[in-house]
Scaffold this motif. Structure first.
Motif, PDB file in Angstrom:
ATOM      1  N   GLU A  15       0.862  -1.197   0.000  1.00  0.00           N
ATOM      2  CA  GLU A  15       0.000   0.000   0.000  1.00  0.00           C
ATOM      3  C   GLU A  15       0.893   1.241   0.000  1.00  0.00           C
ATOM      4  O   GLU A  15       1.076   1.909   1.003  1.00  0.00           O
ATOM      5  CB  GLU A  15      -0.914   0.004   1.231  1.00  0.00           C
ATOM      6  N   TRP A  55       1.478   4.920  -1.001  1.00  0.00           N
ATOM      7  CA  TRP A  55       0.816   6.160  -1.413  1.00  0.00           C
ATOM      8  C   TRP A  55       1.843   6.962  -2.204  1.00  0.00           C
ATOM      9  O   TRP A  55       2.761   7.556  -1.644  1.00  0.00           O
ATOM     10  CB  TRP A  55       0.310   6.920  -0.185  1.00  0.00           C
ATOM     11  N   SER A  79      -2.551  -0.770  -9.507  1.00  0.00           N
ATOM     12  CA  SER A  79      -2.972   0.579  -9.143  1.00  0.00           C
ATOM     13  C   SER A  79      -4.321   0.482  -8.439  1.00  0.00           C
ATOM     14  O   SER A  79      -5.295   0.030  -9.038  1.00  0.00           O
ATOM     15  CB  SER A  79      -3.101   1.456 -10.385  1.00  0.00           C
ATOM     16  N   GLY A  80      -4.355   0.850  -7.160  1.00  0.00           N
ATOM     17  CA  GLY A  80      -5.608   0.802  -6.413  1.00  0.00           C
ATOM     18  C   GLY A  80      -5.872  -0.509  -5.721  1.00  0.00           C
ATOM     19  O   GLY A  80      -6.873  -1.169  -6.012  1.00  0.00           O
ATOM     20  N   THR A  82     -10.263   0.033  -2.986  1.00  0.00           N
ATOM     21  CA  THR A  82     -11.155   0.926  -3.732  1.00  0.00           C
ATOM     22  C   THR A  82     -11.660   2.047  -2.815  1.00  0.00           C
ATOM     23  O   THR A  82     -11.655   1.920  -1.596  1.00  0.00           O
ATOM     24  CB  THR A  82     -12.365   0.169  -4.301  1.00  0.00           C
ATOM     25  N   GLY A 129      -8.930   7.824  -0.461  1.00  0.00           N
ATOM     26  CA  GLY A 129      -8.532   9.171  -0.808  1.00  0.00           C
ATOM     27  C   GLY A 129      -9.003  10.215   0.177  1.00  0.00           C
ATOM     28  O   GLY A 129      -9.747   9.937   1.117  1.00  0.00           O
ATOM     29  N   GLU A 141      -6.001  13.836  -6.456  1.00  0.00           N
ATOM     30  CA  GLU A 141      -6.289  12.405  -6.374  1.00  0.00           C
ATOM     31  C   GLU A 141      -5.206  11.690  -5.587  1.00  0.00           C
ATOM     32  O   GLU A 141      -4.010  11.908  -5.803  1.00  0.00           O
ATOM     33  CB  GLU A 141      -6.374  11.801  -7.779  1.00  0.00           C
ATOM     34  N   GLU A 149      -3.193   8.494  -5.060  1.00  0.00           N
ATOM     35  CA  GLU A 149      -2.871   7.277  -5.798  1.00  0.00           C
ATOM     36  C   GLU A 149      -2.122   6.302  -4.903  1.00  0.00           C
ATOM     37  O   GLU A 149      -1.121   6.660  -4.281  1.00  0.00           O
ATOM     38  CB  GLU A 149      -2.023   7.601  -7.024  1.00  0.00           C
ATOM     39  N   HIS A 161      -0.460   2.375  -4.943  1.00  0.00           N
ATOM     40  CA  HIS A 161      -0.050   1.267  -5.792  1.00  0.00           C
ATOM     41  C   HIS A 161       0.566   0.159  -4.952  1.00  0.00           C
ATOM     42  O   HIS A 161       1.059   0.403  -3.847  1.00  0.00           O
ATOM     43  CB  HIS A 161       1.007   1.732  -6.813  1.00  0.00           C
ATOM     44  N   VAL A 219      -7.669  -6.994  -4.638  1.00  0.00           N
ATOM     45  CA  VAL A 219      -8.173  -5.646  -4.384  1.00  0.00           C
ATOM     46  C   VAL A 219      -9.158  -5.709  -3.226  1.00  0.00           C
ATOM     47  O   VAL A 219     -10.126  -6.472  -3.264  1.00  0.00           O
ATOM     48  CB  VAL A 219      -8.868  -5.047  -5.628  1.00  0.00           C
TER      49      VAL A 219
END
Length: 327
Positions: free
Chosen positions: A75, A77, A99-100, A103, A106, A250, A252, A254, A276
């Motif tokens: 995780e 950021w 990516s993500g 879900t 943010g 945003e 992000e 990953h 995910v």
């Protein structure tokens, strides 16, 4: 596809064997949970040997970039390390395999669940800003209260500058400093439990979002670009003389791995590309961890026992059966 996305295409097909893997166990709850879930699934289901290593965003990235270890940051950021990460991906040292991994994560501006249900028409920041009377400020009920971040937090600056960019004072709003993390959480809890309106800044995944099911507002205003955000919005007021209206930047996140793991990790890399966590479930898990004072390992077993329908889709039937036998 973004430039970063183009850079993160996987290299050669991974080998079949998994072997030994080092994985960062970051120092916040969602990442602790994720690392421990990954460890159990990789070991029990896929035959890997996983060592968890304490980590944090910048220190873990630096170690992966410079030393090639740990193999996995589940995780990461990336806003905090975007430029050096892009360089590391371009040069083949690191790879973003997903990516993500969670879900609905943010930062942003939120309202209580009860307010969102009572006023579905006020579903964007801009619509809400026209109605300060719905969020009366305790010290002056003729004004609306917008709760920002405590002094010293980075988000204090971004919220203060967005407050100015959207002319919120002229619209009848007051920017409220909650004083501390406890003050911010306490204000949300009080409003939610009493059915009172609350409007302010928060982020997900977090236990407070999961417990009170706050609703994040959409923005009609588009993100105004890096020059405005990085060159003004995130700076002190004296260094941001003309902030422009913008949606929140945003966030992000990953899953980033080393080149060694891409070349040798086989089934482990395939798994990391697939798993995910639904944001709502992650928030619920954070409530569980907070209420039960659960460690990342304790929470991982609870997750695997409670949400089999989610994690079993990340692996094959044979692997899922092996994991279940370990629970």
């Amino acid at each position: 596809m973004t430039a970063l996305g183009l850079l993160t295409a996987m290299a050669a097909p991974a080998l079949a064997d998994c072997g030994e893997i080092t994985m960062a166990e970051m120092n916040w709850a969602s990442a602790e949970l994720m690392a421990n879930v990954d460890k159990i699934i990789l070991e029990a289901g896929l035959g890997c040997d996983v060592e968890l290593i304490p980590g944090a965003t910048t220190t873990t990235f630096a170690s992966m970039n410079e030393k090639g270890e740990p193999d996995v940051a589940g995780e990461l950021w990336i806003n905090a390390v975007r430029d050096p990460l892009t360089a590391a991906i371009e040069e083949g040292r690191l790879h973003s395999v997903l990516s993500g991994p969670i879900t609905g994560l943010g930062e942003g501006w939120w309202v209580t669940e009860a307010f969102a249900e009572a006023h579905p028409e006020l579903d964007t920041v801009e619509k809400l800003l026209e109605h300060p009377e719905m969020f009366p400020y305790a010290e002056d009920e003729s004004k609306g209260a917008f709760m920002g971040c405590p002094a010293g937090w980075g988000c204090q600056l971004s919220n203060a500058n967005l407050f100015r960019a959207f002319d919120m004072e002229e619209k009848g709003w007051v920017l409220v400093d909650p004083g501390s993390a406890a003050g911010l959480d306490g204000a949300i809890a009080k409003a939610s439990e009493r059915g009172e309106p609350w409007f302010g800044y928060y982020w997900a995944p977090t236990a407070i979002i999961g417990k009170y099911k706050l609703q994040m507002l959409d923005w009609e205003t588009e993100w105004a670009g890096s020059e405005n955000w990085d060159g003004c919005i995130v700076k002190a007021e004296q260094d941001c003389l003309d902030p422009q209206p913008s949606s929140y930047t945003e966030s992000e996140v990953h899953t980033v791995v080393t080149d060694r793991l891409v070349q040798e990790g086989g089934v482990a890399v395939d798994y990391l590309k697939t798993r995910v966590f639904p944001g709502e479930v992650m928030n619920e898990m954070l409530v569980y961890m907070n209420d039960q004072q659960a460690t990342g390992e304790d929470a991982a077993y609870y997750f695997l026992e409670t949400y089999e329908d989610i994690w079993s889709a990340w692996v094959g039937a044979e692997e899922a059966a092996a994991i279940k036998s370990e629970l």
